[in-house]
Design a protein around this motif. Structure first.
Motif, PDB file in Angstrom:
ATOM      1  N   THR A 191       0.926  -1.207   0.122  1.00  0.00           N
ATOM      2  CA  THR A 191      -0.199  -0.131  -0.073  1.00  0.00           C
ATOM      3  C   THR A 191       0.742   1.278  -0.197  1.00  0.00           C
ATOM      4  OG1 THR A 191       0.127  -0.083   2.535  1.00  0.00           O
ATOM      5  CG2 THR A 191      -1.984  -1.056   1.268  1.00  0.00           C
ATOM      6  N   ARG A 192       2.188   1.083   0.147  1.00  0.00           N
ATOM      7  CA  ARG A 192       3.002   2.353  -0.037  1.00  0.00           C
ATOM      8  C   ARG A 192       2.875   2.963  -1.277  1.00  0.00           C
ATOM      9  NH1 ARG A 192       9.176   1.359   1.118  1.00  0.00           N
ATOM     10  NH2 ARG A 192       9.098   0.447  -0.964  1.00  0.00           N
ATOM     11  N   PRO A 193       2.832   4.267  -1.130  1.00  0.00           N
ATOM     12  CA  PRO A 193       2.821   5.174  -2.577  1.00  0.00           C
ATOM     13  C   PRO A 193       4.109   4.857  -3.350  1.00  0.00           C
ATOM     14  CG  PRO A 193       2.358   6.384  -0.748  1.00  0.00           C
ATOM     15  CD  PRO A 193       2.441   5.282  -0.212  1.00  0.00           C
ATOM     16  N   ILE A 194       3.968   5.016  -4.616  1.00  0.00           N
ATOM     17  CA  ILE A 194       5.329   5.443  -5.570  1.00  0.00           C
ATOM     18  C   ILE A 194       5.477   6.625  -5.241  1.00  0.00           C
ATOM     19  CG2 ILE A 194       6.007   5.346  -7.910  1.00  0.00           C
ATOM     20  CD1 ILE A 194       4.130   2.963  -8.399  1.00  0.00           C
ATOM     21  N   ARG A 195       6.828   7.182  -5.355  1.00  0.00           N
ATOM     22  CA  ARG A 195       7.391   8.307  -5.047  1.00  0.00           C
ATOM     23  C   ARG A 195       6.965   9.039  -6.417  1.00  0.00           C
ATOM     24  NH1 ARG A 195      10.982   9.745  -1.250  1.00  0.00           N
ATOM     25  NH2 ARG A 195      11.861   8.269  -0.104  1.00  0.00           N
ATOM     26  N   ALA A 196       6.812  10.544  -5.988  1.00  0.00           N
ATOM     27  CA  ALA A 196       6.403  11.454  -7.181  1.00  0.00           C
ATOM     28  C   ALA A 196       7.435  11.320  -8.169  1.00  0.00           C
ATOM     29  CB  ALA A 196       6.218  12.701  -6.555  1.00  0.00           C
ATOM     30  N   ALA A 197       8.711  11.393  -8.077  1.00  0.00           N
ATOM     31  CA  ALA A 197       9.847  11.221  -8.889  1.00  0.00           C
ATOM     32  C   ALA A 197       9.523  10.197 -10.201  1.00  0.00           C
ATOM     33  CB  ALA A 197      10.933  11.175  -8.436  1.00  0.00           C
ATOM     34  N   TYR A 222      -5.460  11.154 -14.387  1.00  0.00           N
ATOM     35  CA  TYR A 222      -4.287  10.288 -14.606  1.00  0.00           C
ATOM     36  C   TYR A 222      -3.005  10.698 -14.025  1.00  0.00           C
ATOM     37  CZ  TYR A 222      -0.029   8.018 -16.395  1.00  0.00           C
ATOM     38  OH  TYR A 222       1.022   7.187 -16.540  1.00  0.00           O
ATOM     39  N   ALA A 223      -2.544  12.112 -14.040  1.00  0.00           N
ATOM     40  CA  ALA A 223      -1.581  12.535 -13.371  1.00  0.00           C
ATOM     41  C   ALA A 223      -1.639  12.612 -11.796  1.00  0.00           C
ATOM     42  CB  ALA A 223      -1.483  14.074 -13.707  1.00  0.00           C
ATOM     43  N   GLY A 224      -2.856  12.704 -11.274  1.00  0.00           N
ATOM     44  CA  GLY A 224      -2.896  12.929  -9.691  1.00  0.00           C
ATOM     45  C   GLY A 224      -2.977  11.464  -9.359  1.00  0.00           C
ATOM     46  N   VAL A 225      -3.580  10.371  -9.910  1.00  0.00           N
ATOM     47  CA  VAL A 225      -3.581   8.915  -9.404  1.00  0.00           C
ATOM     48  C   VAL A 225      -2.288   8.486  -9.693  1.00  0.00           C
ATOM     49  CG1 VAL A 225      -4.537   6.814  -9.599  1.00  0.00           C
ATOM     50  CG2 VAL A 225      -5.959   8.985  -9.631  1.00  0.00           C
ATOM     51  N   CYS A 226      -1.510   8.628 -10.778  1.00  0.00           N
ATOM     52  CA  CYS A 226      -0.298   8.146 -11.041  1.00  0.00           C
ATOM     53  C   CYS A 226       0.809   8.436 -10.006  1.00  0.00           C
ATOM     54  CB  CYS A 226       0.324   8.621 -12.504  1.00  0.00           C
ATOM     55  SG  CYS A 226       1.828   8.119 -12.833  1.00  0.00           S
ATOM     56  N   ARG A 227       0.802   9.737  -9.601  1.00  0.00           N
ATOM     57  CA  ARG A 227       1.656  10.328  -8.527  1.00  0.00           C
ATOM     58  C   ARG A 227       1.605   9.313  -7.204  1.00  0.00           C
ATOM     59  NH1 ARG A 227       4.207  14.978  -9.642  1.00  0.00           N
ATOM     60  NH2 ARG A 227       4.776  15.231  -7.333  1.00  0.00           N
ATOM     61  N   LEU A 228       0.346   8.771  -6.978  1.00  0.00           N
ATOM     62  CA  LEU A 228       0.251   8.210  -5.742  1.00  0.00           C
ATOM     63  C   LEU A 228       0.494   6.676  -5.837  1.00  0.00           C
ATOM     64  CD1 LEU A 228      -3.350   9.431  -4.887  1.00  0.00           C
ATOM     65  CD2 LEU A 228      -1.113  10.051  -3.992  1.00  0.00           C
ATOM     66  N   LEU A 229       0.030   5.928  -6.920  1.00  0.00           N
ATOM     67  CA  LEU A 229       0.141   4.437  -7.018  1.00  0.00           C
ATOM     68  C   LEU A 229       0.620   3.990  -8.615  1.00  0.00           C
ATOM     69  CD1 LEU A 229      -3.421   3.725  -5.259  1.00  0.00           C
ATOM     70  CD2 LEU A 229      -1.325   3.459  -4.532  1.00  0.00           C
ATOM     71  N   GLY A 230       1.271   4.772  -9.340  1.00  0.00           N
ATOM     72  CA  GLY A 230       1.796   4.458 -10.402  1.00  0.00           C
ATOM     73  C   GLY A 230       0.900   4.649 -11.517  1.00  0.00           C
ATOM     74  N   PRO A 231       1.337   4.319 -12.899  1.00  0.00           N
ATOM     75  CA  PRO A 231       0.746   4.339 -14.240  1.00  0.00           C
ATOM     76  C   PRO A 231      -0.274   3.622 -14.303  1.00  0.00           C
ATOM     77  CG  PRO A 231       3.152   4.367 -14.598  1.00  0.00           C
ATOM     78  CD  PRO A 231       2.980   3.880 -13.139  1.00  0.00           C
ATOM     79  N   GLY A 232      -0.452   2.504 -14.078  1.00  0.00           N
ATOM     80  CA  GLY A 232      -1.499   1.456 -14.142  1.00  0.00           C
ATOM     81  C   GLY A 232      -2.864   1.993 -13.267  1.00  0.00           C
ATOM     82  N   ALA A 233      -2.741   2.447 -12.173  1.00  0.00           N
ATOM     83  CA  ALA A 233      -3.811   3.173 -11.334  1.00  0.00           C
ATOM     84  C   ALA A 233      -4.274   4.189 -12.132  1.00  0.00           C
ATOM     85  CB  ALA A 233      -3.338   3.438  -9.864  1.00  0.00           C
ATOM     86  N   GLY A 234      -3.196   5.099 -12.550  1.00  0.00           N
ATOM     87  CA  GLY A 234      -3.531   6.407 -13.445  1.00  0.00           C
ATOM     88  C   GLY A 234      -4.401   6.214 -14.580  1.00  0.00           C
ATOM     89  N   LEU A 235      -4.071   4.900 -15.420  1.00  0.00           N
ATOM     90  CA  LEU A 235      -4.641   4.756 -16.718  1.00  0.00           C
ATOM     91  C   LEU A 235      -6.089   4.277 -16.287  1.00  0.00           C
ATOM     92  CD1 LEU A 235      -1.804   2.879 -18.505  1.00  0.00           C
ATOM     93  CD2 LEU A 235      -2.995   4.815 -19.165  1.00  0.00           C
ATOM     94  N   THR A 239       0.106  11.965   7.397  1.00  0.00           N
ATOM     95  CA  THR A 239       0.645  12.571   6.221  1.00  0.00           C
ATOM     96  C   THR A 239       0.538  11.737   4.747  1.00  0.00           C
ATOM     97  OG1 THR A 239       2.908  12.236   6.369  1.00  0.00           O
ATOM     98  CG2 THR A 239       1.949  14.543   7.148  1.00  0.00           C
ATOM     99  N   ASP A 240       0.017  10.527   4.996  1.00  0.00           N
ATOM    100  CA  ASP A 240      -0.106   9.626   3.781  1.00  0.00           C
ATOM    101  C   ASP A 240      -0.763  10.151   2.732  1.00  0.00           C
ATOM    102  OD1 ASP A 240       0.271   6.843   2.581  1.00  0.00           O
ATOM    103  OD2 ASP A 240      -1.944   6.760   2.686  1.00  0.00           O
ATOM    104  N   PRO A 241      -0.260  10.360   1.274  1.00  0.00           N
ATOM    105  CA  PRO A 241      -0.887  11.107   0.480  1.00  0.00           C
ATOM    106  C   PRO A 241      -1.930  10.311  -0.175  1.00  0.00           C
ATOM    107  CG  PRO A 241       1.262  10.213  -0.274  1.00  0.00           C
ATOM    108  CD  PRO A 241       1.209  10.105   1.195  1.00  0.00           C
ATOM    109  N   THR A 242      -1.942   8.906  -0.144  1.00  0.00           N
ATOM    110  CA  THR A 242      -2.829   8.015  -0.548  1.00  0.00           C
ATOM    111  C   THR A 242      -4.178   8.313   0.148  1.00  0.00           C
ATOM    112  OG1 THR A 242      -1.379   6.378  -1.484  1.00  0.00           O
ATOM    113  CG2 THR A 242      -3.466   5.680  -1.390  1.00  0.00           C
ATOM    114  N   ARG A 243      -3.981   8.014   1.353  1.00  0.00           N
ATOM    115  CA  ARG A 243      -5.345   8.407   2.108  1.00  0.00           C
ATOM    116  C   ARG A 243      -5.819   9.729   2.148  1.00  0.00           C
ATOM    117  NH1 ARG A 243      -4.247   6.920   8.043  1.00  0.00           N
ATOM    118  NH2 ARG A 243      -3.177   8.979   8.155  1.00  0.00           N
TER     119      ARG A 243
END
Length: 619
Positions: free
Chosen positions: A8-14, A117-130, A326-330
């Motif tokens: 459940t750990r979010p992917i880093r923004a970079a 896409y951009a907002g969700v991708c920052r949290l959990l990666g391209p698959g979730a954003g797509l 501060t968890d960004p996904t939650r």
């Protein structure tokens, strides 16, 4: 760190930014653009009420500033005009035509998908954003409104931008200006559709106050600053209109006292909730309650993934319950879940004017919430509780899809069985997906996604393939091969002989004609290209012009014809509320000769006023 925390750990923004131009994203955006732009001109003027205002604004600066219905500035549309400004600028650049008016709307839809896409991708990666982007793009009401010229396209884009900026504001080392930008976006959304834009504010504020990295005192100050930004970015225009001399601007349509504050707080504000809208039609749907969003009125527009979004958001919050504050996904789940909850409750229980297409404002929250929550559940599929929740989500979604499809039982009847079989089979496999290899697991996930999206996608394609006109467009396949929408709030399409009569010497008059109701006026104005006065505004119930003002304009030779058009008298729009319009019609009928041209009765207001009216003749 436990396996659950790892998944459940979010992917880093970079890392997310590094995939922002992936081929899959490009394909998503191109596909969205094709869906929203293909054969766009088939809808012609779409909603003639707004098209006439774009026509006016493309030629007259005052009409553009105030959102006038005609270039002579008799009365405005019943909304603040930010959405018109976008279309006005396009029409000024490329000429006024259906494409120049509607293409900006479609491009706003593509931009909204990209932001989701951009907002969700920052949290959990391209698959979730797509996944989130595809859900938004394929929501039927989105395919409807991003191909239409109502204000909803700009409203949705601004609210998605506000959510994205708030999400960025919650990140570590983020500047407070992200939150200020969110406030500015909401304020500009207000200028598109007034108080509806403010429904997302509780969710935006809650997400930042919960998860922002700055100290609580600073977060509170930042929130106040963002709220002030909303006021300034929306209030400058309200102040401008209120301070502008009333005699030097058009009447504010939708108000009873020529006031934009009254319009915002009354007809387009509290009146929409209570049903107490002076000059309005009232709610003719009679479907107030929890079932409205899945019912026959709104279900096909937005209902397809609504239960899935609720389950996924709730499950996501449970999965992130032990994460740091501060968890960004939650924080994102709180943001999108709050947006969904507040807007859904308001739409379900509002007693005033409400139309199914309003539900496009729910589509981003459903898309992002489902994309985030479903991804978290999938990553935790080795836990039987997560697998069961995800399997249940798929079953609920395909069963609902089959039920919604049954409302158009003669259209693609095989699709109901296909989504049901595919969805139930995928749900069964999800229960054991934690023990499958990577390739098999991806196949199961793909079948589940396709089964859940097939029905709304088919409905969205059918919606895009159907031309839409009038003030009440509807989703789904064409009911007979023609235009979808129209009916009660449609505009007339004058025939050639009447167009020739109204156009003759039109440049000698301020208004080529006058007619009760903005939709009536829009049809004649679009056909002739000359200003047509909308007596009484949208419903014919605004007290503008008064009988005295109309008589003065006629005596000054400013109006050529009066057209006997259809007047809406149902609901709250009775004769007492439309007294000025009724008085004007009666005065014209009593003092001017009538003639019938192409089946439409018109009065020549340049005739001798002392001449008594006589029976309509043929021409």
């Amino acid at each position: 760190m436990s396996a659950e925390q790892t998944r459940t750990r979010p992917i880093r923004a970079a890392g997310a930014r590094g995939r922002v131009c992936s081929p899959a994203l490009v394909a998503l955006l191109i596909g969205t653009a094709v869906l929203y732009l293909w054969d766009l001109g088939a809808s012609k003027w779409a909603n003639a009420f707004y098209a006439a205002a774009v026509q006016a604004g493309s030629t007259d600066a005052t009409a553009m500033l105030f959102g006038s219905s005609d270039a002579a500035n008799a009365i405005t549309v019943d909304k603040t005009p930010a959405a018109l400004w976008v279309m006005d600028l396009s029409a000024r650049l490329f000429g006024f035509n259906p494409w120049s008016m509607l293409v900006p709307q479609a491009l706003m839809g593509v931009a909204a998908v990209a932001l989701i896409y951009a907002g969700v991708c920052r949290l959990l990666g391209p698959g979730a954003g797509l996944l989130a982007g595809a859900i938004l793009a394929l929501t039927p009401v989105a395919a409807l409104m991003f191909r239409f010229n109502n204000p909803d396209a700009l409203l949705v884009l601004m609210l998605v931008l506000a959510a994205y900026c708030t999400q960025r504001a919650c990140e570590k080392d983020a500047s407070r200006w992200w939150l200020v930008a969110a406030g500015a976006a909401v304020g500009f959304g207000f200028l598109a559709k007034m108080l509806q834009a403010l429904l997302v504010l509780p969710a935006l504020g809650a997400a930042y106050l919960l998860a922002g990295h700055r100290p609580l005192r600073t977060r509170l100050l930042d929130t106040v600053l963002a709220a002030l930004t909303v006021v300034v970015s929306a209030g400058w225009y309200v102040a401008l209109v209120e301070l502008w001399p009333a005699a030097a601007r058009p009447y504010i349509g939708g108000s009873q006292h020529n006031s934009i504050v009254e319009l915002a707080l009354g007809y387009n504000g509290v009146g929409r909730l209570t049903g107490n809208e002076p000059g309005g039609l009232g709610n003719l749907n009679h479907d107030v309650g929890w079932g409205r969003l899945l019912g026959y009125g709104m279900g096909a527009d937005i209902g397809w993934l609504l239960p899935a979004a609720v389950i996924c958001i709730a499950a996501g919050i449970v999965l992130t319950r032990r994460a740091p504050r501060t968890d960004p996904t939650r924080a994102a789940l709180v943001l999108w879940g709050g947006w969904l909850a507040v807007t859904a409750v308001v739409f379900s229980f509002m007693n005033g004017i409400v139309h199914p297409y309003y539900t496009v404002a729910l589509a981003p929250a459903i898309a992002a919430g489902t994309g985030i929550g479903a991804t978290l559940l999938w990553r935790n599929r080795t836990d039987i509780r997560a697998a069961t929740s995800l399997a249940g989500t798929v079953v609920v979604t395909v069963v609902l899809a089959a039920q919604l499809l049954s409302r158009t039982a003669d259209w693609m009847p095989w699709l109901r069985a296909a989504v049901a079989v595919g969805g139930v089979g995928a749900a069964a496999l999800i229960l054991v997906a934690g023990r499958l290899g990577p390739v098999a697991a991806r196949v199961v996930a793909g079948v589940a996604v396709v089964s859940c999206l097939a029905a709304p996608a088919a409905y969205a394609v059918a919606t895009a393939a159907t031309p839409h006109s009038g003030a009440l467009p509807s989703v789904g396949p064409s009911r007979g091969g023609g235009f979808s929408g129209g009916g009660l709030l449609s505009s007339p399409t004058p025939r050639p002989a009447l167009i020739r009569v109204l156009s003759a010497d039109a440049d000698r008059f301020t208004w080529a004609a006058a007619v009760v109701g903005s939709n009536n006026a829009a049809g004649y104005q679009l056909a002739t290209g000359a200003p047509v006065m909308a007596v009484g505004g949208f419903n014919g119930t605004d007290p503008s012009p008064t009988l005295d003002q109309f008589v003065r304009a006629v005596s000054e030779g400013r109006i050529h014809y009066f057209i006997q058009g259809r007047v809406m008298t149902m609901g709250r729009s009775d004769a007492s509320e439309a007294k000025e319009s009724v008085a004007i019609r009666n005065w014209v009928d009593a003092h001017f000769p009538a003639q019938t041209v192409d089946g439409t009765v018109i009065y020549d207001l340049t005739a001798d006023i002392s001449q008594p009216a006589h029976s309509a003749g043929q021409r």
